[in-house]
Design an enzyme around this catalytic site. Structure first.
Site, mmCIF file in Angstrom:
data_model
loop_
_atom_site.group_PDB
_atom_site.id
_atom_site.type_symbol
_atom_site.label_atom_id
_atom_site.label_comp_id
_atom_site.label_asym_id
_atom_site.label_seq_id
_atom_site.Cartn_x
_atom_site.Cartn_y
_atom_site.Cartn_z
ATOM 1 N N ASP A 7 -7.002 -0.830 3.429
ATOM 2 C CA ASP A 7 -6.022 -0.748 4.528
ATOM 3 C C ASP A 7 -6.200 0.592 5.236
ATOM 4 O OD1 ASP A 7 -3.865 -1.542 6.212
ATOM 5 O OD2 ASP A 7 -2.508 -0.275 5.083
ATOM 6 N N SER A 8 -5.635 0.655 6.448
ATOM 7 C CA SER A 8 -5.684 1.901 7.200
ATOM 8 C C SER A 8 -4.807 2.969 6.536
ATOM 9 C CB SER A 8 -5.164 1.657 8.614
ATOM 10 O OG SER A 8 -3.801 1.252 8.540
ATOM 11 N N CYS A 70 -5.340 -5.459 6.095
ATOM 12 C CA CYS A 70 -4.958 -4.789 7.329
ATOM 13 C C CYS A 70 -5.206 -5.796 8.452
ATOM 14 C CB CYS A 70 -5.830 -3.549 7.526
ATOM 15 S SG CYS A 70 -5.523 -2.685 9.074
ATOM 16 N N GLU A 162 4.276 5.646 7.545
ATOM 17 C CA GLU A 162 3.304 6.586 6.969
ATOM 18 C C GLU A 162 3.928 7.976 6.806
ATOM 19 O OE1 GLU A 162 -0.066 6.372 5.947
ATOM 20 O OE2 GLU A 162 0.108 4.195 6.058
ATOM 21 N N CYS A 194 1.610 -7.457 9.834
ATOM 22 C CA CYS A 194 1.089 -6.126 9.523
ATOM 23 C C CYS A 194 1.516 -5.850 8.092
ATOM 24 C CB CYS A 194 1.686 -5.085 10.466
ATOM 25 S SG CYS A 194 1.360 -3.372 9.950
ATOM 26 N N HIS A 196 2.095 -3.237 6.559
ATOM 27 C CA HIS A 196 3.129 -2.206 6.372
ATOM 28 C C HIS A 196 4.542 -2.812 6.437
ATOM 29 C CE1 HIS A 196 -0.112 0.664 7.142
ATOM 30 N NE2 HIS A 196 0.702 1.665 6.865
HETATM 31 N N1 DGL Z 1 -1.349 -2.339 7.748
HETATM 32 C C1 DGL Z 1 -2.077 -2.391 9.001
HETATM 33 C C2 DGL Z 1 -2.003 -3.823 9.536
HETATM 34 O O1 DGL Z 1 -1.790 -4.746 8.751
HETATM 35 C C3 DGL Z 1 -1.554 -1.316 9.908
HETATM 36 C C4 DGL Z 1 -2.493 -0.954 10.968
HETATM 37 C C5 DGL Z 1 -2.334 0.415 11.548
HETATM 38 O O2 DGL Z 1 -2.823 1.358 10.930
HETATM 39 O O3 DGL Z 1 -1.777 0.523 12.651
HETATM 40 O O4 DGL Z 1 -2.179 -4.087 10.709
#
Ligand code: DGL
Length: 272
Positions: A7-8, A70, A162, A194, A196
């Site tokens: 993931d990011s 992600c 974050e 997403c 998150h």
């Molecule tokens: N968890 C990522 C997703 O599912 C977040 C992406 C981001 O870093 O903006 O899209």
């Protein structure tokens, strides 16, 4: 034996947690690109470069199968990676498929023509990049007809999570839900597109009200992975250890992850 989860940043931990519950004996190597989060405001080339670097790191850790936990990377980079970058003995899977399977009540391998499904009005909440890619609508159109998808780009929510600013995340979610409801007052279903967002799922549910069915990815992805590994057990790679890697500051990321998962998580620096 290990599977990689990419993931990011911290969002993929929601998927990792569900995978760990569903497959407790499976070693998992987690990669969070916290130094470059959020991806949701980056362009597709940038996301491709960052995602391939992270996934390569997971291959180097003994993972033959990597889940892109992600949506933004899945929307912006996955197809290009699968078409020309992923080695033939490795697999990279995205997180849209299990969602669409659940929404359309059909299996991915079901190649019959698109048909009408029960849900007609769907609200999609995702990052600006995922929304503008229209990847979700494209995949859905292969399987279902007559579904009206209204998408809300949820600017700022990933950044707030974050940073650990859950009060800001709560306020932003409520304002994004309101803004979507102005265009689609009565969605039957809402997709949290997403990884998150499960960290603020209760806020989404509260703002949407009890009549909206909320589809969230972690359990759906975990179930789909269990099913995949049953069919392809050889895809569990040679890595034997669960590890957490980050491009960010390991101390800071460990503390946020520990707070979110309510158990001790220790990240180490990714060796890129
Ligand atoms: N968890 C990522 C997703 O599912 C977040 C992406 C981001 O870093 O903006 O899209």
């Amino acid at each position: 034996m290990a599977v990689g989860i990419f993931d990011s940043g911290l969002g993929g931990l929601t998927v990792l947690e569900a995978v760990t519950k569903r497959l407790p004996d499976l070693p998992v190597v987690y990669f969070g690109d916290n130094a470059h989060t959020p991806y949701g405001v980056r362009d597709a080339d940038d996301i491709y470069e960052l995602t391939t670097a992270g996934v390569q790191c997971l291959f180097d850790q003994g993972c033959d199968l990597v889940i892109l936990a992600c949506n933004t990377a899945s929307a912006a980079a996955l197809r290009r990676m699968q078409e020309g970058w992923v080695p033939h003995d490795k697999r990279v899977l995205g997180v849209f498929v299990p969602l669409i399977e659940a929404l359309t009540e059909r299996k991915w391998g079901d190649n019959s023509p698109p048909r009408e499904v029960a849900v007609k009005h769907v609200a999609l909440f995702a990052t600006p990049t995922t929304v503008s890619s229209r990847a979700f609508q494209r995949e859905l159109a292969f399987r279902a007809i007559g579904v009206d998808v209204e998408a809300q780009p949820c600017a700022g929510v990933v950044d707030a999570i974050e940073m650990g600013d859950m009060i800001l995340a709560d306020a932003l979610v409520r304002s994004h839900v309101e803004s979507l409801q102005r265009r689609m007052p009565r969605p039957e279903a809402a997709i949290l597109g997403c990884t998150h967002y499960p960290l603020v799922e209760e806020v989404f549910r509260d703002a949407l009200g009890p009549d909206v069915a909320v589809y969230s990815q972690p359990n759906l992805v975990a179930e789909s992975l269990a099913d995949y590994l049953e069919r392809r057990p050889e895809m569990v790679g040679p890595g034997a250890e669960t590890r957490f890697l980050t491009t960010g500051d390991p101390k800071r990321v460990s503390s946020k992850a520990t707070q979110f998962l309510r158990r001790q998580i220790d990240f180490t620096a990714a060796d890129l």
